[in-house]
Design an enzyme around this catalytic site. Structure first.
Site, mmCIF file in Angstrom:
data_model
loop_
_atom_site.group_PDB
_atom_site.id
_atom_site.type_symbol
_atom_site.label_atom_id
_atom_site.label_comp_id
_atom_site.label_asym_id
_atom_site.label_seq_id
_atom_site.Cartn_x
_atom_site.Cartn_y
_atom_site.Cartn_z
ATOM 1 N N TRP A 76 0.832 -1.200 0.000
ATOM 2 C CA TRP A 76 0.000 0.000 0.000
ATOM 3 C C TRP A 76 0.869 1.253 0.000
ATOM 4 O O TRP A 76 0.552 2.257 -0.623
ATOM 5 C CB TRP A 76 -0.913 -0.007 1.233
ATOM 6 C CG TRP A 76 -1.674 1.284 1.415
ATOM 7 C CD1 TRP A 76 -2.848 1.625 0.820
ATOM 8 C CD2 TRP A 76 -1.314 2.396 2.243
ATOM 9 N NE1 TRP A 76 -3.238 2.876 1.223
ATOM 10 C CE2 TRP A 76 -2.306 3.376 2.092
ATOM 11 C CE3 TRP A 76 -0.243 2.652 3.096
ATOM 12 C CZ2 TRP A 76 -2.265 4.588 2.762
ATOM 13 C CZ3 TRP A 76 -0.202 3.862 3.760
ATOM 14 C CH2 TRP A 76 -1.204 4.820 3.597
ATOM 15 N N HIS A 77 2.015 1.167 0.706
ATOM 16 C CA HIS A 77 2.880 2.338 0.800
ATOM 17 C C HIS A 77 3.477 2.720 -0.547
ATOM 18 O O HIS A 77 3.685 3.887 -0.831
ATOM 19 C CB HIS A 77 4.006 2.097 1.803
ATOM 20 C CG HIS A 77 3.600 2.375 3.207
ATOM 21 N ND1 HIS A 77 3.026 1.423 3.995
ATOM 22 C CD2 HIS A 77 3.651 3.502 3.950
ATOM 23 C CE1 HIS A 77 2.761 1.955 5.183
ATOM 24 N NE2 HIS A 77 3.128 3.215 5.183
ATOM 25 N N GLY A 78 3.801 1.750 -1.351
ATOM 26 C CA GLY A 78 4.411 2.101 -2.624
ATOM 27 C C GLY A 78 4.459 0.923 -3.561
ATOM 28 O O GLY A 78 4.541 -0.232 -3.134
ATOM 29 N N PHE A 99 2.502 8.390 -1.106
ATOM 30 C CA PHE A 99 1.739 7.170 -0.862
ATOM 31 C C PHE A 99 0.255 7.415 -1.067
ATOM 32 O O PHE A 99 -0.546 6.562 -0.927
ATOM 33 C CB PHE A 99 2.012 6.631 0.545
ATOM 34 C CG PHE A 99 3.479 6.478 0.813
ATOM 35 C CD1 PHE A 99 4.304 5.915 -0.152
ATOM 36 C CD2 PHE A 99 4.047 6.924 1.984
ATOM 37 C CE1 PHE A 99 5.666 5.784 0.071
ATOM 38 C CE2 PHE A 99 5.403 6.794 2.215
ATOM 39 C CZ PHE A 99 6.206 6.231 1.265
#
Lengths: 393, 518
Positions: free
Chosen positions: B327-329, B518
């Site tokens: 989800w972060h990247g 993000f």
């Protein structure tokens, strides 16, 4: 204290502090942008200008509209005097030294395009150090002023404070953008300190095993036509733009100290130097014609006194011609400008050479002869070079 | 528009506040609409084209949510389930398209040995507003979302303090506040508390995070370019990044909480001195709390949580963190970061279970807490290397450097000050050289001061504890007052003004928040 009083007091305090900082920075003008309050002993010297020159130099070009611009790395910034009588056409042209220290070719290329796009520019001296095109996306804001950075930043505040504190009369930078670099630094006291400067400058040019008896083979100088690809597109673009804008453009190959030239030779880099010069000259002739009155290439290679100041000369730093093997002082630059722009002191300088492909071979031969005549009378060159080699390692 | 910019602080914020309270005197609904419109303007400042995307996402999700609630109320659960699946899939597809297309194309390209890429600009905050709305849909399906006022919903999603980088809001804690009439009345306590929290956050961002940032890039970039940072280079950069990301993100969260408080709206707390954590489990109760909460409620629990045995619990934890990392990247380094934390958590739970089984209480051992905190901190620093590195190889090169496998060198400059000690070190084989990737004494000073701030100082909510700085999520530790408690008095006025002016003067140009990407 009630929350209301606290809030209002906090807001007023913040605004007051911010306004005071802005006013102080505006008056002291540490980056020499506003140029309206100049008081000796208060803010006339600008010790923090050099470190912040990228913040203002291009904006100053837009604001001051100079007609004669010098552009290059620190070599040009330290050594080329914008106020030279010949360069300014006897004071007719408003000059500015737009050079930025540490400026590598991609940055200089973008600055050159920016400078050439300014109205009123008549001449430009460009310290040539590359030829490729670069992306100028990161330089889209050249010429813009960021007032927040000039007035409302910690950097500006500490620069203002330092400006007010360090009005010691030691020149650091001129209003026209020339930088004195280490010339008046107190901690450089003697030959030993200057030797350290030279060693530091030469460190990156040093090879593992310099050979004092290494020869030079002129046949190994690459004389092919410069490629019409991305590797030369930058310089071609600058030349074309100068032609289009009818700006006299001088591509200046920086003079170097003889110790530097000897280091190049002993490390086997001399052929590459001449090849690069050929590349530039032939590219210019391709774009502008062989005898263009607008575009010239000047080289200041040479084994002569102006390039050959002894490190161990017992002279104080302030009175020297060279700060290290690459950074020459404006006295050297003035002699170079005498040659390029002889109007001021007509024919007073035989320093340097306007280079063309026609007399390229003769130029190499002359230079070699000059070296052969010079070195026997200057045994210190090899001695100091040996010392520098030892130290640079 | 960035919180740490003069246009935001001196133009947007005063206008938004003034309009909100002026309109709020007459009509609450209009004031909420004003705030939503201001938030949309704030979002559109960056790229007006994506306002349409944001509004379309809000409109569709609101419609889906309302329908889901009606289906639930009518007892038509199977149909509600199908609609929920469709709505969540639509949200994930949108997120996937903007955020992950290039990741998949790049990997496909590697397999096919032909570079593939699409020109897609990631809409700011898409991960945040997607998660926020997925939570709303799930709760609507469960019948837990109570309010379906479009303006309030629009404000809940677009609310500018949280829109770009969180905290991740839950409709259940926001909608009642938007309904509350008291919110629309100017209360000076809210302004005083909010402004103070905002200035603390601004200081964390512009002075601390941006200050230490210069020490991060040289070693990480060098590692990406194939150089081999030495022990000091690698640890220096990894620690600098550890502090940069904390002060950057917690500074942003403080600013968001402070801004919101000025409007009289409480946001959930997002950080609780995470580097004081004495275990990874504890770390995740203190770091990006609203994300942990979301992952727990909408991923870990649906996966089965700890209800299906120890092995399944560890697997669920691992999967949750893996997805959290992704989800972060869109990159393998983020996946790796998530996986590493998944492993850490599984080990931590395993260790706790073993201690319980053996009736062993390590906390009673002298120095255990310090050891546990150091171990946790080190594990977190190691994981951050993956988070920051541009690619997997660069991360490994950095880790090699941190393990001392790229050699140990000290800055040549230090020799000047160390005299005989320096010579003694040289005699014993220590090498001194010019170090371009390590900032020397300046960097060392930054690092120990920031470590001190993280370990010895109270956090923002502890300082503001007496004035309810934010919402504490259920199941999380309550705010305990720190050594210094903020009060509206002269001393705090001087401290806050000092921090504020320092922070304002440190705003120098464009300095994005790390979490914006993000």
């Amino acid at each position: 204290m009630s929350p209301k009083r606290y809030t209002l007091a906090l807001l007023v305090l913040l605004l007051l502090l911010l306004a005071s900082a802005g006013a102080f920075n505006r008056i002291v003008d540490p980056f020499w942008y506003f140029r309206d309050v100049e008081i000796r002993g208060f803010n006339l010297d600008k010790p923090r200008f050099p470190r912040n020159e990228r913040l203002v130099k291009s904006a100053l070009v837009r604001k001051l509209r100079p007609e004669a611009v010098i552009l290059g790395s620190s070599y040009a910034e330290v050594g080329l005097p914008a106020t030279h009588a010949g360069f300014t056409g006897g004071g007719r042209l408003k000059p500015y030294n737009l050079s930025v220290s540490g400026g590598a070719w991609p940055e200089i290329y973008c600055y050159a395009l920016f400078a050439l796009a300014q109205p009123g520019l008549k001449r430009m001296v460009l310290g040539a150090s590359g030829s490729a095109a670069a992306s100028c996306a990161g330089y889209a804001n050249l010429g813009d002023v960021d007032y927040a950075k000039l007035l409302l930043s910690q950097n500006a505040l500490s620069a203002s404070w330092e400006t007010v504190r360090r009005q010691d009369g030691k020149p650091r930078v001129t209003a026209e953008g020339m930088w004195y670099f280490k010339r008046f630094e107190e901690k450089i006291r003697n030959d030993e300190d200057i030797m350290v400067n030279f060693a530091n400058e030469l460190r990156s040019h040093l090879c593992k095993a310099p050979q004092p008896d290494r020869g030079f083979d002129a046949r190994r100088v690459n004389r092919s036509r410069p490629p019409a690809d991305a590797s030369t597109a930058g310089l071609r673009g600058i030349v074309r733009l100068a032609l289009e804008k009818k700006v006299r453009l001088v591509l200046l190959i920086y003079p170097k100290h003889v110790l530097h030239y000897e280091m190049e030779r002993q490390c086997g880099e001399l052929e590459a130097r001449w090849s690069e010069l050929w590349n530039i000259v032939s590219l210019v002739e391709e774009e502008a014609g062989p005898d263009s009155p607008l575009i010239e290439v000047w080289d200041f290679y040479g084994y002569r006194e102006v390039n050959a100041e002894r490190v161990r000369a017992g002279k104080p730093m302030a009175r020297r011609l060279w700060q290290d093997a690459g950074h020459f002082n404006h006295e050297v630059g003035a002699v170079a400008f005498d040659a390029i722009f002889p109007a001021g002191r007509a024919g007073s300088s035989a320093y340097g050479r306007k280079v063309s492909t026609r007399d390229f071979d003769r130029y190499i031969d002359d230079s070699e002869s000059e070296r052969r005549a010079f070195l026997p009378g200057h045994a210190w060159v090899q001695q100091e070079l040996d010392e520098l080699t030892r130290r640079s390692k | 528009m960035l919180f740490n910019s003069f246009p935001f602080i001196f133009l947007f914020l005063p206008a938004a506040l003034l309009g909100f309270f002026l309109v709020g005197r007459r009509a609450h609904r209009l004031a909420a609409a004003w705030l939503a419109a201001s938030s949309i303007f704030f979002y559109g400042w960056w790229n007006p084209a994506y306002v349409i995307l944001l509004l379309a996402s809000i409109g569709c999700n609101f419609a889906f949510g309302a329908k889901l609630a009606r289906l639930h109320a009518a007892g038509r659960e199977p149909r509600a389930g199908r609609l929920l699946a469709l709505a969540v899939a639509a949200n994930l597809l949108l997120l996937g398209y903007y955020k992950y297309t290039n990741f998949f194309l790049a990997n496909l390209g590697k397999l096919a040995a032909a570079p593939l890429a699409a020109e897609i600009v990631l809409p700011l905050g898409i991960s945040f507003f997607t998660f926020t709305q997925i939570a709303f849909l799930v709760d609507a399906r469960r019948g837990e979302a109570k309010e379906y006022n479009f303006i309030h919903y629009c404000l809940f999603v677009t609310y500018f303090p949280h829109l770009i980088a969180g905290p991740i809001l839950h409709h259940g804690e926001m909608m009642p506040q938007f309904r509350d009439r008291a919110v629309y009345r100017l209360q000076w306590e809210n302004i005083a508390v909010g402004l103070s929290i905002f200035l603390i956050g601004l200081y964390k961002k512009t002075v601390l995070a941006d200050g230490v940032a210069e020490y991060v890039a040289p070693a990480f970039n060098a590692a990406a370019a194939g150089a081999a940072p030495t022990l000091l280079d690698a640890w220096g950069a990894a620690l600098a990044y550890t502090f940069q990301i904390y002060f950057d993100f917690s500074g942003y969260s403080d600013m968001a909480i402070g801004l919101s408080r000025m409007f009289g709206i409480l946001l959930p707390l997002n950080f609780d001195s995470p580097y004081k954590a004495a275990s990874i489990i504890d770390f995740w109760r203190r770091w990006h709390i609203t994300l942990s909460r979301f992952l727990r409620d909408y991923l870990y629990f649906p996966l089965g949580g700890n209800r299906k045995g120890a092995a399944r619990r560890h697997l669920n934890l691992f999967l949750t963190m893996l997805i959290g990392g992704f989800w972060h990247g869109a990159g393998w380094t983020f996946v790796c970061w998530g996986a590493l934390h998944g492993v850490y958590l599984a080990l931590n739970h395993g260790w706790r279970s073993a201690c319980q089984t053996l009736n062993f209480e390590p906390e009673r051992l002298p120095g255990w807490r310090v050891f546990a905190r150091l171990l946790t901190f080190t594990a977190v620093v190691v994981a951050w290397v993956f988070f920051r590195a541009t690619d997997f190889n660069a991360a490994l090169v950095m880790l090699k450097g941190m393990a001392g496998l790229n050699g140990f060198v000290l800055p040549e400059r230090w020799l000047r000050y160390w005299g005989a000690f320096g010579r003694w070190l040289i005699e014993h084989g220590v090498r001194f050289a010019e170090m371009s990737l390590f900032g020397g004494g300046g960097q060392v000073n930054w690092l120990w001061i920031l470590l001190l701030v993280c370990w010895a100082f109270p956090n923002t909510q502890q300082i503001m504890a007496a004035h309810r700085p934010g919402l504490v999520s259920p199941g999380y530790a309550p705010v305990t007052p720190g050594r210094w408690t903020w009060k509206p008095n002269l001393a705090w006025l001087a401290i806050t003004a000092g921090l504020g002016i320092y922070a304002l003067l440190a705003i120098t140009g464009f300095s994005e928040f790390i979490y914006f990407q993000f």
